[in-house]
Design a protein around this motif. Sequence first.
Motif, PDB file in Angstrom:
ATOM      1  N   VAL A 181      16.752  31.731  16.246  1.00 60.96           N
ATOM      2  CA  VAL A 181      18.044  31.611  16.907  1.00 60.96           C
ATOM      3  C   VAL A 181      18.921  32.787  16.477  1.00 60.96           C
ATOM      4  O   VAL A 181      19.149  32.976  15.288  1.00 60.96           O
ATOM      5  CB  VAL A 181      18.744  30.285  16.532  1.00 60.96           C
ATOM      6  CG1 VAL A 181      20.128  30.205  17.158  1.00 60.96           C
ATOM      7  CG2 VAL A 181      17.898  29.092  16.944  1.00 60.96           C
ATOM      8  N   VAL A 182      19.374  33.565  17.448  1.00 62.24           N
ATOM      9  CA  VAL A 182      20.360  34.617  17.196  1.00 62.24           C
ATOM     10  C   VAL A 182      21.702  33.980  17.495  1.00 62.24           C
ATOM     11  O   VAL A 182      22.030  33.708  18.642  1.00 62.24           O
ATOM     12  CB  VAL A 182      20.116  35.857  18.076  1.00 62.24           C
ATOM     13  CG1 VAL A 182      21.201  36.898  17.849  1.00 62.24           C
ATOM     14  CG2 VAL A 182      18.745  36.447  17.797  1.00 62.24           C
ATOM     15  N   SER A 183      22.490  33.709  16.457  1.00 66.91           N
ATOM     16  CA  SER A 183      23.683  32.888  16.643  1.00 66.91           C
ATOM     17  C   SER A 183      24.984  33.663  16.675  1.00 66.91           C
ATOM     18  O   SER A 183      26.010  33.104  17.010  1.00 66.91           O
ATOM     19  CB  SER A 183      23.760  31.817  15.553  1.00 66.91           C
ATOM     20  OG  SER A 183      23.780  32.414  14.284  1.00 66.91           O
ATOM     21  N   ASN A 184      24.980  34.944  16.331  1.00 66.94           N
ATOM     22  CA  ASN A 184      26.231  35.692  16.317  1.00 66.94           C
ATOM     23  C   ASN A 184      25.917  37.175  16.334  1.00 66.94           C
ATOM     24  O   ASN A 184      24.909  37.615  15.789  1.00 66.94           O
ATOM     25  CB  ASN A 184      27.052  35.334  15.068  1.00 66.94           C
ATOM     26  CG  ASN A 184      28.472  35.838  15.150  1.00 66.94           C
ATOM     27  OD1 ASN A 184      28.947  36.241  16.202  1.00 66.94           O
ATOM     28  ND2 ASN A 184      29.167  35.821  14.032  1.00 66.94           N
ATOM     29  N   ARG A 185      26.809  37.929  16.954  1.00 60.96           N
ATOM     30  CA  ARG A 185      26.708  39.392  16.955  1.00 60.96           C
ATOM     31  C   ARG A 185      28.111  39.940  16.769  1.00 60.96           C
ATOM     32  O   ARG A 185      29.047  39.505  17.435  1.00 60.96           O
ATOM     33  CB  ARG A 185      26.125  39.875  18.279  1.00 60.96           C
ATOM     34  CG  ARG A 185      25.954  41.369  18.340  1.00 60.96           C
ATOM     35  CD  ARG A 185      25.283  41.774  19.622  1.00 60.96           C
ATOM     36  NE  ARG A 185      25.254  43.210  19.760  1.00 60.96           N
ATOM     37  CZ  ARG A 185      24.766  43.841  20.795  1.00 60.96           C
ATOM     38  NH1 ARG A 185      24.262  43.161  21.802  1.00 60.96           N
ATOM     39  NH2 ARG A 185      24.783  45.156  20.844  1.00 60.96           N
ATOM     40  N   ARG A 186      28.241  40.912  15.838  1.00 63.57           N
ATOM     41  CA  ARG A 186      29.566  41.438  15.527  1.00 63.57           C
ATOM     42  C   ARG A 186      29.440  42.842  14.939  1.00 63.57           C
ATOM     43  O   ARG A 186      28.351  43.288  14.599  1.00 63.57           O
ATOM     44  CB  ARG A 186      30.291  40.527  14.543  1.00 63.57           C
ATOM     45  CG  ARG A 186      29.602  40.452  13.181  1.00 63.57           C
ATOM     46  CD  ARG A 186      30.300  39.523  12.208  1.00 63.57           C
ATOM     47  NE  ARG A 186      29.610  39.429  10.952  1.00 63.57           N
ATOM     48  CZ  ARG A 186      29.674  40.306   9.966  1.00 63.57           C
ATOM     49  NH1 ARG A 186      30.421  41.383  10.090  1.00 63.57           N
ATOM     50  NH2 ARG A 186      29.003  40.133   8.844  1.00 63.57           N
ATOM     51  N   LEU A 187      30.585  43.506  14.833  1.00 61.85           N
ATOM     52  CA  LEU A 187      30.645  44.776  14.111  1.00 61.85           C
ATOM     53  C   LEU A 187      30.940  44.471  12.647  1.00 61.85           C
ATOM     54  O   LEU A 187      31.608  43.479  12.342  1.00 61.85           O
ATOM     55  CB  LEU A 187      31.735  45.671  14.695  1.00 61.85           C
ATOM     56  CG  LEU A 187      31.488  46.167  16.117  1.00 61.85           C
ATOM     57  CD1 LEU A 187      32.693  46.945  16.621  1.00 61.85           C
ATOM     58  CD2 LEU A 187      30.232  47.024  16.182  1.00 61.85           C
TER      59      LEU A 187
END
Length: 154
Positions: free
Chosen positions: A92-98
């Motif tokens: 599960v890829v639950s978040n993407r951010r800088l």
Amino acid sequence: MGEHLALDVGGALAALVLVAALLFVCMAVRRWLFTHGGGTVECSLRELSREGGAPGVWRLGIGRYKGDELHWHRVFGFRRRPRQVIHRRGLVVSNRRLPGPQEAEGLLPDVSVIEVRDGALTVELAMGAAALTGFLAWLEAAPPGLPVDLHQPE
């Protein structure tokens, strides 16, 4: 007496320089062996606490795709076995951010951070744009019937 002491100190310093050079060569050869076969990507990793505590420390590493697994190895180390194994099945890829300003200092430039859950293991991976595209393509290329969740939580 003074000459013998100077030779002893000089010999000790020469030995230290030789050991440091050998360690550097060993790490360079290890890195070359990992990247030589292809299917590798530079990425930093840090573990997240399940209890909501402070996250771990970012560690620079090399990810290597091996079938349905991503094997992550530390750059500065001597182990041949991976430190982390991330399985594509049920991922599960639950978040993407800088990265935040403070954490960006310890990461490669121009990276994005993704949070990945693999069963009980929750980690963040910091990758450049090309590496992230490759990682997401690897996830989407899963065989039919292999559950992979690329959606961010509401």
